[in-house]
Design a protein around this motif. Structure first.
Motif, PDB file in Angstrom:
ATOM      1  N   VAL A  41      69.123  76.631  75.885  1.00 22.89           N
ATOM      2  CA  VAL A  41      67.709  76.250  75.894  1.00 22.89           C
ATOM      3  C   VAL A  41      67.067  76.543  74.537  1.00 22.89           C
ATOM      4  N   LEU A  42      67.302  77.735  73.986  1.00 22.63           N
ATOM      5  CA  LEU A  42      66.672  78.114  72.721  1.00 22.63           C
ATOM      6  C   LEU A  42      67.169  77.287  71.542  1.00 22.63           C
ATOM      7  N   SER A  43      68.399  76.859  71.573  1.00 24.72           N
ATOM      8  CA  SER A  43      68.940  76.114  70.439  1.00 24.72           C
ATOM      9  C   SER A  43      68.588  74.624  70.482  1.00 24.72           C
ATOM     10  N   ASP A  44      67.996  74.156  71.576  1.00 29.21           N
ATOM     11  CA  ASP A  44      67.543  72.763  71.676  1.00 29.21           C
ATOM     12  C   ASP A  44      66.110  72.683  71.157  1.00 29.21           C
ATOM     13  N   ILE A  45      65.958  72.769  69.856  1.00 27.94           N
ATOM     14  CA  ILE A  45      64.655  72.918  69.206  1.00 27.94           C
ATOM     15  C   ILE A  45      63.696  71.790  69.565  1.00 27.94           C
ATOM     16  N   GLU A  46      64.167  70.573  69.579  1.00 21.49           N
ATOM     17  CA  GLU A  46      63.275  69.447  69.866  1.00 21.49           C
ATOM     18  C   GLU A  46      62.714  69.484  71.288  1.00 21.49           C
ATOM     19  N   ALA A  47      63.346  70.226  72.193  1.00 19.39           N
ATOM     20  CA  ALA A  47      62.863  70.342  73.572  1.00 19.39           C
ATOM     21  C   ALA A  47      61.881  71.498  73.758  1.00 19.39           C
ATOM     22  N   TRP A  48      61.665  72.335  72.739  1.00 15.26           N
ATOM     23  CA  TRP A  48      60.751  73.470  72.880  1.00 15.26           C
ATOM     24  C   TRP A  48      59.390  73.086  73.447  1.00 15.26           C
ATOM     25  N   PRO A  49      58.754  71.997  72.988  1.00 10.91           N
ATOM     26  CA  PRO A  49      57.430  71.666  73.521  1.00 10.91           C
ATOM     27  C   PRO A  49      57.414  71.416  75.038  1.00 10.91           C
ATOM     28  N   GLN A  50      58.562  71.138  75.634  1.00  7.48           N
ATOM     29  CA  GLN A  50      58.613  70.920  77.082  1.00  7.48           C
ATOM     30  C   GLN A  50      58.331  72.210  77.853  1.00  7.48           C
ATOM     31  N   TRP A  51      58.699  73.362  77.297  1.00  8.81           N
ATOM     32  CA  TRP A  51      58.477  74.627  77.998  1.00  8.81           C
ATOM     33  C   TRP A  51      57.577  75.591  77.216  1.00  8.81           C
ATOM     34  N   TRP A  52      57.153  75.238  76.016  1.00  8.30           N
ATOM     35  CA  TRP A  52      56.286  76.072  75.187  1.00  8.30           C
ATOM     36  C   TRP A  52      54.977  75.314  75.020  1.00  8.30           C
ATOM     37  N   PRO A  53      54.005  75.534  75.920  1.00  6.64           N
ATOM     38  CA  PRO A  53      52.799  74.703  75.974  1.00  6.64           C
ATOM     39  C   PRO A  53      51.974  74.654  74.690  1.00  6.64           C
ATOM     40  N   SER A  54      51.934  75.716  73.916  1.00  5.58           N
ATOM     41  CA  SER A  54      51.101  75.720  72.712  1.00  5.58           C
ATOM     42  C   SER A  54      51.818  75.145  71.489  1.00  5.58           C
ATOM     43  N   LEU A  55      53.015  74.629  71.679  1.00  6.59           N
ATOM     44  CA  LEU A  55      53.790  74.054  70.580  1.00  6.59           C
ATOM     45  C   LEU A  55      53.882  72.543  70.792  1.00  6.59           C
ATOM     46  N   PRO A  56      53.075  71.766  70.064  1.00  8.51           N
ATOM     47  CA  PRO A  56      53.044  70.321  70.323  1.00  8.51           C
ATOM     48  C   PRO A  56      54.299  69.573  69.892  1.00  8.51           C
ATOM     49  N   VAL A  57      54.972  70.055  68.844  1.00 16.92           N
ATOM     50  CA  VAL A  57      56.185  69.385  68.365  1.00 16.92           C
ATOM     51  C   VAL A  57      57.057  70.415  67.648  1.00 16.92           C
ATOM     52  N   ALA A  58      58.357  70.233  67.741  1.00 19.14           N
ATOM     53  CA  ALA A  58      59.304  71.100  67.029  1.00 19.14           C
ATOM     54  C   ALA A  58      60.402  70.211  66.460  1.00 19.14           C
ATOM     55  N   VAL A  59      60.641  70.362  65.163  1.00 22.99           N
ATOM     56  CA  VAL A  59      61.640  69.533  64.483  1.00 22.99           C
ATOM     57  C   VAL A  59      62.570  70.445  63.680  1.00 22.99           C
ATOM     58  N   PRO A  60      63.860  70.362  63.927  1.00 22.05           N
ATOM     59  CA  PRO A  60      64.790  71.169  63.114  1.00 22.05           C
ATOM     60  C   PRO A  60      64.715  70.771  61.646  1.00 22.05           C
ATOM     61  N   ILE A  61      64.857  71.741  60.749  1.00 23.48           N
ATOM     62  CA  ILE A  61      64.796  71.422  59.334  1.00 23.48           C
ATOM     63  C   ILE A  61      66.172  71.133  58.745  1.00 23.48           C
ATOM     64  N   ASP A  62      67.223  71.471  59.484  1.00 22.19           N
ATOM     65  CA  ASP A  62      68.577  71.145  59.051  1.00 22.19           C
ATOM     66  C   ASP A  62      69.478  71.098  60.282  1.00 22.19           C
ATOM     67  N   ASP A  63      70.741  70.888  60.093  1.00 24.92           N
ATOM     68  CA  ASP A  63      71.652  70.769  61.228  1.00 24.92           C
ATOM     69  C   ASP A  63      72.548  71.996  61.388  1.00 24.92           C
ATOM     70  N   THR A  64      72.067  73.180  61.026  1.00 26.58           N
ATOM     71  CA  THR A  64      72.884  74.388  61.095  1.00 26.58           C
ATOM     72  C   THR A  64      72.802  75.073  62.436  1.00 26.58           C
ATOM     73  N   THR A  65      72.008  74.565  63.379  1.00 26.45           N
ATOM     74  CA  THR A  65      71.894  75.215  64.690  1.00 26.45           C
ATOM     75  C   THR A  65      73.025  74.845  65.603  1.00 26.45           C
TER      76      THR A  65
END
Length: 65
Positions: A41-65
């Protein structure tokens, strides 16, 4: 899942060039799940806004995750 409101000691630091402003969580969450499931769950950065209400968007800055 339980929420432990006990605060742990911490130190604020200044961000380095290109880093976001420092922040910290004020809660400790205990989750009844395996480390593998939590990391999934934590490593799926683009899905963070689905469960983190105050975070409107999350975009990884590289592909190291």
């Amino acid at each position: 899942m339980t929420n432990d409101h006990q605060l742990a000691p911490h130190h604020h630091v200044r961000p380095q060039a290109g880093e976001s402003a420092p922040f910290h969580f004020e809660n400790r969450w205990r989750v009844n799940a395996s480390v593998r499931d939590v990391w999934s769950v934590l490593s799926d950065i683009e899905a963070w806004p689905q469960w983190w209400p105050s975070l409107p968007v999350a975009v990884p800055i590289d592909d190291t995750t």
